[in-house]
Design an enzyme around this catalytic site. Structure first.
Site, PDB file in Angstrom:
ATOM      1  N   TYR A 206       0.809  -1.191   0.026  1.00  0.00           N
ATOM      2  CA  TYR A 206      -0.095   0.030   0.098  1.00  0.00           C
ATOM      3  C   TYR A 206       0.790   1.170   0.122  1.00  0.00           C
ATOM      4  O   TYR A 206       1.759   1.354   0.788  1.00  0.00           O
ATOM      5  CB  TYR A 206      -0.972  -0.042   1.409  1.00  0.00           C
ATOM      6  N   ASP A 284       0.105  17.452  -0.302  1.00  0.00           N
ATOM      7  CA  ASP A 284       0.229  16.660   0.887  1.00  0.00           C
ATOM      8  C   ASP A 284       1.333  16.931   1.988  1.00  0.00           C
ATOM      9  O   ASP A 284       1.326  16.691   3.236  1.00  0.00           O
ATOM     10  CB  ASP A 284       0.273  15.335   0.457  1.00  0.00           C
ATOM     11  N   ARG A 376      -7.597   4.854  -4.473  1.00  0.00           N
ATOM     12  CA  ARG A 376      -6.506   6.037  -4.927  1.00  0.00           C
ATOM     13  C   ARG A 376      -6.205   6.337  -6.446  1.00  0.00           C
ATOM     14  O   ARG A 376      -6.431   5.230  -7.351  1.00  0.00           O
ATOM     15  CB  ARG A 376      -4.964   5.874  -4.283  1.00  0.00           C
TER      16      ARG A 376
HETATM   17  C1  OXD Z   1      -2.431   9.879   3.764  1.00  0.00           C
HETATM   18  C2  OXD Z   1      -1.910  10.028   2.420  1.00  0.00           C
HETATM   19  O1  OXD Z   1      -2.646   8.732   4.224  1.00  0.00           O
HETATM   20  O2  OXD Z   1      -1.609  11.084   2.242  1.00  0.00           O
HETATM   21  O3  OXD Z   1      -2.162  10.810   4.485  1.00  0.00           O
HETATM   22  O4  OXD Z   1      -1.832   8.941   1.648  1.00  0.00           O
HETATM   23 MN    MN Z   2      -1.291  12.693   3.841  1.00  0.00          MN
END
Ligand code: OXD
Ligand code: MN
Length: 595
Positions: A206, A284, A376
């Site tokens: 993952y 992110d 995703r």
């Molecule tokens: C998280 C991601 O889990 O950015 O935060 O994938």
């Molecule tokens: Mn994240």
């Protein structure tokens, strides 16, 4: 076994060659492929992944260069319970991390890694986090036996020869060793060794566990490096907001996983806010440093987006829908009979004969989801139609505001400004949010998630807060700090605020505060907008709905401070006294009704 060094012999780093050889002796792969990052190599790996069934080629007319991956159903999210920070002492990792002694962790995983790549290919993936050549960039090398990981790293990082050239003959790089083993959850461990700049991850493919550049290096290890070197590695998007006069300001915003960071980072302004425009720097992770001018500057260390698919639609994120049209890998989404993708919240009727994320025929209304809630997309940043022109700037962009956000049905107001840096750190440190499908475990439970870093701070949370506080003296023009919550609900369960593109109205209020154009209304927790200060042009929202969204209620914050106090107590003496003092003062004024 083939290739102890890349075909073009372009590795100057003895340390790298030796580490690869040592890893190969341990794992015994059938062959070794050094990834150079070329498009020919990508095509070859994509072909191999399709042939072996790791990827399914999607409809190339509708989505050129796009592929679907279906993971093992037991391997669909980050697994925080088997994620360890392996510092010499448990205290360095702190109570918010699982800790294992480095010797024990190396010994335990070494046993699992012995011969683990027999009959398999080992991919060696050199990569740069941050613009290549930037003084703020860092180099990592991931060794993996997963072609899916190799292909995903090619999207998520600046991967291949450019990293080797930047590394030169240095031995200064993050060493990430990853092996999928047999995907048995009992043999799944993600171990970080900050002192060795090393990560060992086994038993999961993952993204958050296996793309070691991301959570493992750019957050857990980097947060530790940042503390030692005087900077911050944060779970933050970076967005540029340009006003109609053409002035762009940059905001860095921390939200827990799956709380809309990607949507906010590439927001499309509502038509009534004419002349405003938003640019994405990152969605992110932000690495924040103090520049020579005393301001805080941010780079996005990543080169791609690993975003949550469900809920992404032409309404919620039109820019994302455009960028997903080509050269993307989808994981665990549904597949239409003509080889396209589908997920819940796409705002498109599902066709009949849809296959679910397991590849089984899906029944509409049958109670099962077609796409996994944490399915995703992985897509290069260059696909983003609103990518900031400054994303490759070696020193990044200057930050005017820091935002801490959570997902809260109650309690947290739509927006609030902290009084100063210390108070902003307190707001971030005491933040709570409902859990999401991005991590294995129960969804929708409120937990404290300081700075959205609970699963990602690579060292003791109290020391991490101390580092945040210490940064203040080095920043001569500190960004203003805000809290936001897009997710507050009315008693009937409906969201109070429309969210998505409309969130620009809240960002605009922040910029108005910075410009001294609005006074706001002081509360015991900080400054909230007067309703009239939020630009509501073109938006229908009942006044009582907006005031509920903005409310800061004594009873709710008493409970909130009690819960934050429990976290402080659990962390213990490393909590900085300044934060304890603010907590004591706020708690006692809430108790005495003096607020
Ligand atoms: C998280 C991601 O889990 O950015 O935060 O994938
Ligand atoms: Mn994240």
């Amino acid at each position: 076994m083939t290739s102890d060094s890349p075909a073009n012999n372009n590795v100057a780093s003895r340390a790298l060659v030796e580490w690869v050889a040592e890893s190969a002796r341990l794992t015994q792969p059938a062959n070794i492929v050094w990834c150079n990052g070329s498009s020919a190599e990508r095509e070859r790996l994509l072909g191999e992944a399709v042939k072996s069934g790791v990827l399914i080629r999607l409809n190339q007319r509708k989505r050129p260069g796009c592929y679907l991956h279906r993971s093992n159903p037991n391997d669909v999210a980050r697994t925080e319970q088997v994620t360890f920070v392996c510092t010499p002492s448990a205290h360095e990792a702190g109570v918010t991390n699982n800790w294992m002694a480095p010797d024990e962790a190396y010994r335990k995983l070494q046993k699992m890694l012995e011969g683990s790549m027999r009959g398999r290919t080992m991919y060696v993936i050199p990569y740069v986090m941050g613009p290549v050549g930037s003084p703020y960039a860092k180099i990592g090398v991931e060794i993996t036996d997963s072609i899916y990981v190799a292909l995903s790293m090619g999207i998520m990082t600046r991967m291949g020869d450019s990293a080797l050239s930047m590394l030169g003959d240095s031995d200064h790089f993050n060493r990430g060793l990853h092996c999928t083993l047999d995907l048995n959850p009992e043999r799944r461990f993600i171990c970080h060794f900050p002192q060795d700049n090393t990560i060992w991850s086994v038993g999961s493919g993952y993204g958050g566990n296996a793309l070691l550049s991301k959570k493992c290096f750019a957050l857990r290890i980097a947060s530790w490096l940042g503390r030692n070197e005087g900077w911050l590695a944060e779970h933050m998007l970076i967005v540029g907001v340009r006003n109609p006069e053409g002035h762009t300001r940059y905001i860095a915003a921390a939200f827990p996983s799956a709380c809309g960071k990607t949507n906010l980072a590439m927001l499309l302004p509502p038509p009534a806010l004419r002349g405003w425009k938003v640019f994405t720097v990152g969605d992110d992770i932000a690495w924040l440093r103090v520049g020579p001018d005393g301001r805080l500057w941010a780079i996005n260390p990543e080169n791609g987006y690993f975003g949550v698919a469900p809920g992404t639609s032409a309404r919620s994120n039109p820019n994302a829908m455009r960028m997903l049209g080509h050269d993307s890998i989808f994981t665990n989404v549904g597949m239409t009979p003509d080889g396209d993708v589908w997920w819940e919240g796409m705002d498109v009727e599902p066709p009949s004969d849809l296959l679910d994320w397991h590849g089984r025929k899906w029944q509409a209304g049958g109670g099962e989801r077609a796409a996994h809630p944490n399915s995703r997309f992985t897509t290069p940043i260059t696909n983003n139609p609103v990518l900031s022109p400054h994303v490759e700037d070696p020193c990044g962009v200057p930050i005017s505001a820091i935002v801490f956000g959570g997902r809260r049905a109650t309690t947290a107001p739509l927006v609030l400004e902290a009084k100063d840096w210390l108070h902003g750190v307190f707001i971030g440190a005491t933040m709570g949010s409902e859990t999401t499908a991005a991590a294995a475990g129960k969804v929708g439970v409120v937990r404290r998630d300081p700075m959205a870093m609970l699963p990602f701070a690579g060292y003791n949370m109290g020391d991490y807060w101390r580092h945040w506080l210490a940064m203040e003296s080095r920043i001569t023009e500190p960004p203003r700090i805000f809290m936001v919550n897009w997710f507050r609900k009315a008693d009937n369960g409906a969201f109070l605020w429309p969210g998505y593109g409309e969130n620009l109205r809240v960002l605009k209020w922040m910029l108005d505060r910075i410009d001294g154009q609005v006074a706001g209304r002081p509360t015991f927790l900080g400054t909230v907008p007067e309703p009239a200060e939020i630009d509501l042009s073109g938006l229908e929202i009942a006044p009582e709905q907006l005031s509920h969204a903005l409310a800061v209620k004594t009873g709710e914050w008493k409970a909130e401070m009690a819960s934050a106090g429990e976290l402080f107590d659990r962390i213990g003496p490393s909590v900085p006294e300044e934060l304890r003092r603010l907590h004591r003062e706020l708690s006692s004024s809430l108790e005495s009704g003096a607020t």
